[in-house]
Scaffold this active site. Structure first.
Site, short mmCIF file in Angstrom:
data_model
loop_
_atom_site.label_atom_id
_atom_site.label_comp_id
_atom_site.label_asym_id
_atom_site.label_seq_id
_atom_site.Cartn_x
_atom_site.Cartn_y
_atom_site.Cartn_z
CD GLU A 35 -2.60 1.56 0.14
OE1 GLU A 35 -2.42 2.66 -0.41
OE2 GLU A 35 -3.40 0.71 -0.27
N GLY A 40 -6.86 0.37 3.62
CA GLY A 40 -8.28 0.60 3.44
C GLY A 40 -8.61 1.27 2.13
CB ALA A 179 -23.69 6.83 -6.84
CB ILE A 180 -19.70 10.35 -6.67
CG1 ILE A 180 -19.08 9.00 -6.32
CG2 ILE A 180 -18.85 11.48 -6.07
CD1 ILE A 180 -17.70 8.78 -6.93
CD GLU A 199 -25.56 13.07 -16.41
OE1 GLU A 199 -25.00 12.69 -17.48
OE2 GLU A 199 -25.06 12.90 -15.29
CG HIS A 436 -47.97 -5.02 9.63
ND1 HIS A 436 -48.05 -4.05 8.66
CD2 HIS A 436 -48.81 -4.64 10.63
CE1 HIS A 436 -48.91 -3.11 9.04
NE2 HIS A 436 -49.38 -3.46 10.25
#
Length: 457
Positions: A35, A40, A179-180, A199, A436
């Site tokens: 890493e 992570g 999503a971000i 968009e 329920h």
């Protein structure tokens, strides 16, 4: 120079890499993980987890602002931006420490530094040489930037900047409605910013079912956001007091801009080209097991292509490691059953084919829909804004896809994922007893609606 030998070396410790390392250790493989930044990866440190901490703060603020709707008196609400972001960072740091503990517990060797491939089975990290029977590349991806203006962290942000804002935007432009983009738009709107989403295509959340996209568009507009579809940002000009954006020929000034136009895979400087590794638009090409075209070299997660989701990366890691270890019950990756989640307000979750994709694939479909307004628990929660949509194969009763928008649907979607994994048909789903009162009853009702048996609308 001595060579350190392993059964498996993993490059990258995101949710794909570190999960692969744990599974490899469980199967008795001597494993090392490399890493260059923090254990992570992006997900844990700068993505999935800290963004949810931010969104939780915004959610609580929203409830405080609407306390009177529940018969409560909260008084004047406000926030300390530094403390909001500090909490998010603490959550990330806690989980980073957790991954360190998991590596130690599973006796995985952690190597800090940037890795390069001297061969398919030889990894160089600074002065160290790691030799392994197999190598998994799990280097992830980074935010894609605009070609005409790089993010500066001051006025123009990527997701990393947006998680540690130096100031609260007054007028925020979000470029991209995946999503971000939608999650950050939701966070900043609930925290008090004026938000505009731009968009290029004809609808927001374009990978979702068209009915869900339309529902979210209406909900975000109702919250006060400005949404411009089929629009492009032609130019951004940073000024001392803001950013002038030219949107489809029209100039408008914003205090800050978030660029959320997708990702670029981290494949540079690894030595892939020299090894002849097949790439597709920068992503490493793999088969359903994670194998590349070069023997001994594997790839998982964002670097191996869409969908760019943490849980997809983790599952790919397990699939690849079990194939490497020769596990008898190893199974190939099935990307058709990967759920997608957007943690905005309202939440969005889905799995499988949209109605349009199912028809394109030649299926005769039965479609069921059920609104949250017909669900007692949703009304009691004050969360009656939502919709569940299910798509079935009319011939076999197979659940082709499920699409949800509303409170806690990111927690509910797994019920449909399990149904698809177990190949349940409409018969099993209709005969299942749902408790329920719960939000999950909307899932049952949507199935019933597809077959003309809906009860509560």
């Amino acid at each position: 120079m001595s060579v350190e030998t392993f059964d498996l070396v993993i490059i990258g410790s995101g949710p794909g890499g570190y999960v692969a390392a744990i599974r490899a250790a469980q199967l008795g493989l001597k494993t090392a993980i490399v890493e260059r930044e923090r254990l992570g990866g992006i997900c844990l440190n700068w993505g999935c987890i800290p963004t949810k901490a931010l969104l939780r703060s915004a959610e609580i603020k929203h409830y405080l602002d609407h306390a009177s709707d529940y018969g409560l008196i909260a008084g004047t609400t406000g926030f300390d931006l530094a403390k909001v972001t500090e909490r998010s960072r603490k959550v990330a740091n806690q989980l980073n420490a957790g991954v360190k503990g998991l590596m130690k517990k599973n006796k995985v060797t952690v190597v800090e530094g940037a890795a390069t491939l001297a061969s398919a089975t030889t990894v160089k990290v600074g002065e160290r040489t790691l030799q392994a029977k197999n190598v998994i590349v799990a280097t992830g991806a980074r935010a894609r930037e605009l070609p005409h203006l790089k993010a500066d962290g001051d006025r123009v942000w990527t997701y990393r900047h947006a998680m540690v804002p130096p100031a609260m935007p007054t007028d925020l432009l979000v470029i991209g409605s995946g999503a971000i983009g939608v999650e950050f738009a939701s966070f900043y709107k609930d925290m008090g910013s004026n938000v505009t989403i731009v968009e290029m295509v004809d609808r927001i959340l374009p990978v979702e079912d068209a009915d869900i996209s339309a529902f979210v568009h209406k909900a975000l507009t109702k919250q006060g956001m400005t949404i411009r579809t089929k629009a492009s940002v032609d130019k951004l000009e940073v000024k001392a007091d803001g950013v002038v954006a030219t949107i489809s020929g029209e100039a408008q000034t914003f205090s800050h801009v978030i660029v959320a136009i997708g990702i670029s895979p981290n494949t540079e400087n690894l030595g892939l080209e020299a090894l002849g590794v097949a790439l597709d638009r920068g992503h490493i090409v793999t088969n359903e097991w994670g194998q590349t075209n070069v023997p001994g070299l594997w790839a998982i997660g964002d670097v191996a292509g869409a969908p760019w989701l943490a849980h997809k990366a983790s599952h790919e890691g397990v699939v690849a490691v079990e194939k490497i270890a020769g596990v008898a019950h190893a199974h190939p990756m099935d990307k058709s059953n990967i759920p997608g989640c957007t943690y905005a307000r309202p939440q969005v979750a889905s799995v499988g084919l949209t109605e349009a994709k199912a028809k394109e694939a030649g299926y005769q479909v039965k479609v069921g829909k059920f609104p949250f307004i017909g669900n007692g628990k949703a009304i009691a929660l004050g969360e009656a804004e939502g919709l569940v949509k299910t798509v079935f194969d009319a011939k076999t009763g197979a659940l082709l896809g499920a699409h949800m928008v509303g409170a806690e649907v990111t927690e509910l979607i797994q019920g449909y994922v399990i149904a698809r994994q177990c190949e349940a048909t409409e018969a099993e789903l209709m005969q299942t007893i749902f408790p329920h009162p719960t939000l999950s009853e909307t899932m049952h009702e949507s199935v019933l609606d597809a077959y003309g048996r809906v009860l509560h609308i």
